[in-house]
Design a protein around this motif. Structure first.
Motif, PDB file in Angstrom:
ATOM      1  N   GLU A 377      35.424  36.991 -15.992  1.00  0.00           N
ATOM      2  CA  GLU A 377      34.986  36.761 -14.693  1.00  0.00           C
ATOM      3  C   GLU A 377      33.776  37.260 -14.499  1.00  0.00           C
ATOM      4  N   GLU A 378      33.540  38.610 -15.006  1.00  0.00           N
ATOM      5  CA  GLU A 378      32.551  39.073 -14.721  1.00  0.00           C
ATOM      6  C   GLU A 378      31.064  38.580 -15.194  1.00  0.00           C
ATOM      7  N   ILE A 379      31.052  38.021 -16.078  1.00  0.00           N
ATOM      8  CA  ILE A 379      30.243  37.479 -16.867  1.00  0.00           C
ATOM      9  C   ILE A 379      29.691  35.927 -16.113  1.00  0.00           C
ATOM     10  N   VAL A 380      30.931  35.209 -15.911  1.00  0.00           N
ATOM     11  CA  VAL A 380      30.376  33.871 -15.273  1.00  0.00           C
ATOM     12  C   VAL A 380      29.927  34.407 -13.951  1.00  0.00           C
ATOM     13  N   ARG A 381      30.610  35.154 -13.121  1.00  0.00           N
ATOM     14  CA  ARG A 381      30.049  35.482 -11.730  1.00  0.00           C
ATOM     15  C   ARG A 381      28.435  36.117 -11.842  1.00  0.00           C
ATOM     16  N   ARG A 382      28.081  36.752 -12.832  1.00  0.00           N
ATOM     17  CA  ARG A 382      26.668  37.064 -13.018  1.00  0.00           C
ATOM     18  C   ARG A 382      25.837  35.897 -13.272  1.00  0.00           C
ATOM     19  N   ALA A 383      26.291  35.143 -13.995  1.00  0.00           N
ATOM     20  CA  ALA A 383      25.495  34.023 -14.426  1.00  0.00           C
ATOM     21  C   ALA A 383      25.438  33.047 -13.283  1.00  0.00           C
ATOM     22  N   LEU A 384      26.331  33.008 -12.081  1.00  0.00           N
ATOM     23  CA  LEU A 384      26.239  32.243 -10.977  1.00  0.00           C
ATOM     24  C   LEU A 384      25.049  32.902  -9.990  1.00  0.00           C
ATOM     25  N   ALA A 385      25.196  34.216 -10.136  1.00  0.00           N
ATOM     26  CA  ALA A 385      24.294  34.922  -9.183  1.00  0.00           C
ATOM     27  C   ALA A 385      22.771  34.785  -9.679  1.00  0.00           C
ATOM     28  N   HIS A 386      22.688  34.453 -11.017  1.00  0.00           N
ATOM     29  CA  HIS A 386      21.299  34.407 -11.609  1.00  0.00           C
ATOM     30  C   HIS A 386      20.637  32.784 -10.841  1.00  0.00           C
ATOM     31  N   TYR A 387      21.434  31.819 -10.773  1.00  0.00           N
ATOM     32  CA  TYR A 387      21.120  30.568 -10.508  1.00  0.00           C
ATOM     33  C   TYR A 387      20.027  30.408  -9.661  1.00  0.00           C
ATOM     34  N   PRO A 388      20.072  31.069  -8.222  1.00  0.00           N
ATOM     35  CA  PRO A 388      19.240  30.983  -7.350  1.00  0.00           C
ATOM     36  C   PRO A 388      17.910  31.739  -7.881  1.00  0.00           C
ATOM     37  N   GLU A 389      17.989  32.492  -8.874  1.00  0.00           N
ATOM     38  CA  GLU A 389      16.599  33.154  -9.391  1.00  0.00           C
ATOM     39  C   GLU A 389      15.810  32.184 -10.230  1.00  0.00           C
ATOM     40  N   ARG A 390      16.432  31.149 -10.671  1.00  0.00           N
ATOM     41  CA  ARG A 390      15.589  30.334 -11.722  1.00  0.00           C
ATOM     42  C   ARG A 390      14.225  29.854 -11.015  1.00  0.00           C
ATOM     43  N   ASP A 391      13.172  30.145 -11.946  1.00  0.00           N
ATOM     44  CA  ASP A 391      11.914  29.763 -11.689  1.00  0.00           C
ATOM     45  C   ASP A 391      11.666  28.085 -12.271  1.00  0.00           C
ATOM     46  N   GLN A 392      11.826  27.284 -11.251  1.00  0.00           N
ATOM     47  CA  GLN A 392      11.783  25.764 -11.619  1.00  0.00           C
ATOM     48  C   GLN A 392      10.288  25.539 -12.205  1.00  0.00           C
ATOM     49  N   SER A 393       9.394  26.189 -12.102  1.00  0.00           N
ATOM     50  CA  SER A 393       8.059  26.045 -12.514  1.00  0.00           C
ATOM     51  C   SER A 393       8.076  26.472 -14.193  1.00  0.00           C
ATOM     52  N   LYS A 394       9.056  27.095 -14.633  1.00  0.00           N
ATOM     53  CA  LYS A 394       9.101  27.389 -15.932  1.00  0.00           C
ATOM     54  C   LYS A 394      10.120  26.500 -16.765  1.00  0.00           C
ATOM     55  N   VAL A 395      10.926  25.636 -16.122  1.00  0.00           N
ATOM     56  CA  VAL A 395      12.081  25.089 -16.672  1.00  0.00           C
ATOM     57  C   VAL A 395      11.385  23.710 -17.570  1.00  0.00           C
ATOM     58  N   ARG A 396      11.625  23.908 -18.843  1.00  0.00           N
ATOM     59  CA  ARG A 396      11.260  22.646 -19.503  1.00  0.00           C
ATOM     60  C   ARG A 396      12.466  22.341 -20.750  1.00  0.00           C
ATOM     61  N   ILE A 397      13.041  21.162 -20.439  1.00  0.00           N
ATOM     62  CA  ILE A 397      14.373  21.023 -21.253  1.00  0.00           C
ATOM     63  C   ILE A 397      14.074  19.623 -21.874  1.00  0.00           C
ATOM     64  N   PRO A 398      14.010  20.106 -23.461  1.00  0.00           N
ATOM     65  CA  PRO A 398      13.682  18.763 -24.181  1.00  0.00           C
ATOM     66  C   PRO A 398      14.696  17.667 -24.150  1.00  0.00           C
ATOM     67  N   GLY A 399      14.562  16.403 -23.885  1.00  0.00           N
ATOM     68  CA  GLY A 399      15.564  15.307 -23.234  1.00  0.00           C
ATOM     69  C   GLY A 399      16.656  15.232 -24.200  1.00  0.00           C
ATOM     70  N   ASP A 400      16.388  15.010 -25.619  1.00  0.00           N
ATOM     71  CA  ASP A 400      17.142  13.978 -26.261  1.00  0.00           C
ATOM     72  C   ASP A 400      18.448  14.815 -26.766  1.00  0.00           C
ATOM     73  N   THR A 401      19.443  13.973 -26.929  1.00  0.00           N
ATOM     74  CA  THR A 401      20.634  14.710 -27.547  1.00  0.00           C
ATOM     75  C   THR A 401      21.127  13.724 -28.639  1.00  0.00           C
ATOM     76  N   VAL A 402      21.956  14.335 -29.382  1.00  0.00           N
ATOM     77  CA  VAL A 402      22.688  13.368 -30.322  1.00  0.00           C
ATOM     78  C   VAL A 402      24.123  13.367 -30.667  1.00  0.00           C
ATOM     79  N   GLU A 403      24.733  12.454 -30.670  1.00  0.00           N
ATOM     80  CA  GLU A 403      26.274  12.202 -30.867  1.00  0.00           C
ATOM     81  C   GLU A 403      26.852  12.810 -32.342  1.00  0.00           C
ATOM     82  N   ALA A 404      27.879  13.333 -32.103  1.00  0.00           N
ATOM     83  CA  ALA A 404      28.455  14.039 -33.465  1.00  0.00           C
ATOM     84  C   ALA A 404      29.874  14.111 -33.156  1.00  0.00           C
ATOM     85  N   TYR A 405      30.762  14.358 -34.341  1.00  0.00           N
ATOM     86  CA  TYR A 405      32.127  14.314 -34.459  1.00  0.00           C
ATOM     87  C   TYR A 405      32.265  15.750 -35.053  1.00  0.00           C
ATOM     88  N   ALA A 406      33.514  16.536 -34.893  1.00  0.00           N
ATOM     89  CA  ALA A 406      33.724  17.837 -35.406  1.00  0.00           C
ATOM     90  C   ALA A 406      35.073  17.754 -35.168  1.00  0.00           C
TER      91      ALA A 406
END
Ligand code: SF4
Ligand code: FE2
Length: 642
Positions: A377-406
């Motif tokens: 609970e503590e860790i997930v709440r901390r992550a939530l609290a950091h969301y508004p601190e995200r600097d959008q200008s620094k965000v870059r997520i390479p787009g592609d994903t690949v399907e896999a079975y496991a």
């Protein structure tokens, strides 16, 4: 000028390496270059730091330089002692892992820890095999008894490890008994091994080599097998799942938490609490909470819950460089200290969790079996609290994903085969092997290592084997390499030889799938136990010893001592093990020859004693071909179609 395309096959990681360079953030890929050229004494294993008369460095090529350390130790003695130390360092984290799951199971059974026993069938099966009364016994009571027997493997002062007795094939036990290497108690064996390597203690290289093989058995049974078995009891046995791979699984409009390390008791709780607190993310304007995995925490959540995988070992820092992780939660093993410096450049909180494993620069929320919910609970709440601190200008997520079975546990594989032959499910697989439709089985396991272009050797070895109709199974970060490159999906069938492709298609179609993927993902590094279980089941059904099977293991991009201790376990079973990054043994002709059976006059080799040897080969195609030659020899000895 180093090209990003020379460092990794992963285009998402290449893109993030460019971003790292623009933002002047250092990563393991650059640091690896700064270490070149590597010290030859270290590379060959002839540097000794066991006492303060040294450090001593002796000749690594047999002629130039001094022949003995101050105490008189030779290259053979120094290399053998160093290798035993390294194997202990590989084994101990898995033994600690097993001990932690054991205590979690015990406390759960006693009602003191907030987990539930989801693997009822596994518990009953293991209870029966341990000779416990299972009929009509309450699950908690049975789980407690199983955990207490496991605890004896950390306490008993004599006798043979219970988990070895539970899981090993009788023929193998006979071999190990003759050599007097049957382990008793994991902690005792680790203490014994450290005592052997201490200054002025054991110096007989042959005795040290046998201690290395014994440590391999500690790794195999009270590390790998014990961890997997108890985790399956607590969290359930994996079943077929479908998921996504690559950095693109980090989602811009979600609160992102990466779980990294190995211990599912931590990552399962993070996942559970992310689901409980999902609506809090929506209140912050995000779509929800997104959990992604790195290394074997990824494997554990992928196998049982279908959670997506962002990346594997060498590029763990790059996941933070996306700028979109609110938290990275780490537990044990393969955690780069460098993560803390990278996290400092973003809003990402790096959080360590195990009481015994602290990371400089990270914050810490203690996991214990009893406090698991508070941690989640503590860790997930901390992550939530950091969301508004995200600097959008620094965000870059390479787009592609690949399907896999496991999710290919042995139980799942047997169930899939049962669609072809219900009463005797292993028979179709054995017939395919006997007829040569499947030439053999090779496990591609282990790591990535910045010394090797990331994912390249893992993928190339796999493709060459598939092309030659060898069935590939995979675990660890190597499985991630295959996943990122489409080899965990039926689409990867294009890389298989015709015969293998038709077997995989037949099994798949009997189960309502287009085909099985060309590589079967069997789990995390401790789940190499599942591969061992599969080998024991196949050999037993065929009426032969494991050492006779046409199989091999391969770790093309090994970096961790764990890869060497797991490899030692499989060599002790009589399985050849390939590594693509050499172990520090070449300074000793005796040790090198004993393990590789390659050259020289030394008369005792693991190949003769156990039926398996170490293969070092940096070239992936050559490595695959060398394994195939050995597979053909073993096929011939069994009288199979060649
Ligand atoms: Fe040198 Fe022997 Fe000490 Fe090792 S144990 S550092 S070889 S004196
Ligand atoms: Fe791992």
């Amino acid at each position: 000028q180093v090209l990003m395309t020379d460092l990794t096959m992963d285009t998402g990681v290449q893109e993030l390496l460019v971003k790292a360079e623009q933002e002047t953030i250092e990563t393991a890929f650059q640091r690896a270059k700064e270490q070149e050229p590597h010290c030859k004494f270290g590379l060959t294993g002839v540097c000794c730091r066991r006492c303060l008369q040294g450090p001593c460095r002796v000749t690594f090529n047999g002629n130039k330089g001094v022949k003995r350390g101050v105490c008189g130790a030779t290259a053979d003695q120094i290399v053998a002692r160093n290798l035993l130390s390294l194997i202990v360092e590989g084994t101990t984290p898995h033994v600690e892992h097993a001990r932690e799951i054991l205590h979690t199971l015990l406390e759960t059974a006693e009602g003191k820890a907030p987990y539930e026993i989801k693997g009822k069938e596994k518990l009953i099966a293991i209870g029966k095999q341990l000779g416990l009364m299972v009929d009509g016994v309450e699950l908690d009571k049975l789980a407690r008894e199983v955990a207490l027997i496991a605890l004896q493997d950390f306490q008993q002062q004599s006798g043979v490890s219970h988990w070895l007795r539970l899981r090993a094939q009788e023929q193998s036990v006979e071999t190990w008994e003759k050599l007097n290497i049957l382990p008793s108690n994991a902690h005792l064996e680790i203490a014994n091994a450290i005592n052997k390597t201490a200054m002025g203690c054991e110096s007989d290289p042959v005795s040290l080599l046998l201690a290395i093989m014994k440590m391999g058995l500690v790794e195999g049974y009270d590390g790998l097998h014990l961890s997997t078995d108890l985790q399956d009891i607590l969290f359930g046995t994996p079943r077929l799942v479908k998921t996504q791979y690559r950095m693109g699984v980090i989602k811009e409009d979600y609160v992102n938490i990466a779980v990294h390390g190995h211990i599912p008791m931590v990552s399962e709780k993070i996942l559970e609490w992310s689901r409980k607190l999902n609506n809090k993310a929506q209140a912050l304007g995000a779509q929800g909470i997104n959990i992604v995995g790195i290394c074997c925490s990824a494997n554990e959540l992928l196998m049982r819950q279908g959670v997506a995988v962002a990346t594997n070992y060498a590029s763990q820092e790059l996941a933070i460089i996306t700028g979109a992780l609110e938290a990275m939660v780490v537990d044990a093993q393969c955690i780069m200290p460098g993560l803390a410096q990278v996290a400092e450049c973003y809003h990402t909180e790096l959080i360590s969790t195990l009481p015994n494993i602290k990371i400089e620069g990270a914050s810490h929320v203690d996991w214990t079996p009893e406090a698991a919910d508070q941690m989640g609970e503590e860790i997930v709440r901390r992550a939530l609290a950091h969301y508004p601190e995200r600097d959008q200008s620094k965000v870059r997520i390479p787009g592609d994903t690949v399907e896999a079975y496991a999710g290919f546990s042995v139980e799942q594989i047997v169930e899939l085969l049962a669609a072809l032959n219900g009463p005797d499910p292993l028979l179709p697989l054995i017939e395919a092997i006997a007829q040569g439709d499947i030439l053999g089985v090779v496990a591609i396991v282990g790591c990535t290592n910045p010394k090797v272009k990331q994912d390249w050797a893992n993928t190339e070895v796999a493709k060459e084997l598939m092309r030659n109709n060898v069935l590939v199974v995979a675990t660890g970060c190597s499985a991630h390499s295959l996943g990122k490159n489409g080899l965990l999906s039926p689409a990867g069938l294009q890389y298989c030889g015709e015969k293998l492709a038709s077997v995989l298609t037949a099994i798949g179609q009997a189960n309502g799938l287009p085909a099985l993927p060309p590589a079967l993902h069997m789990g995390s590094c401790v789940d190499n136990s599942r591969i061992d279980d599969l080998l024991v089941a196949l050999a037993t059904r065929m009426g032969v010893a494991v050492r006779e099977l046409p199989v091999a293991g391969s770790s093309p991009e090994n970096h961790s001592p764990k890869a060497l201790s797991i490899g030692t376990f499989f060599i002790a079973q009589g399985v050849d093990v390939h590594i693509g990054v050499n172990a520090p043994i070449t300074g000793s002709p005796l040790v090198e020859q004993a393990l590789t059976a390659n050259k020289g006059e030394f008369s005792v080799t693991t190949d003769e004693l156990f039926g398996g040897k170490l293969i070092y080969e940096a070239d992936p195609i050559q490595a695959a071909q060398t394994m195939i030659v050995r597979i053909m020899q073993k096929r011939q000895a069994l009288g199979l179609v060649c």
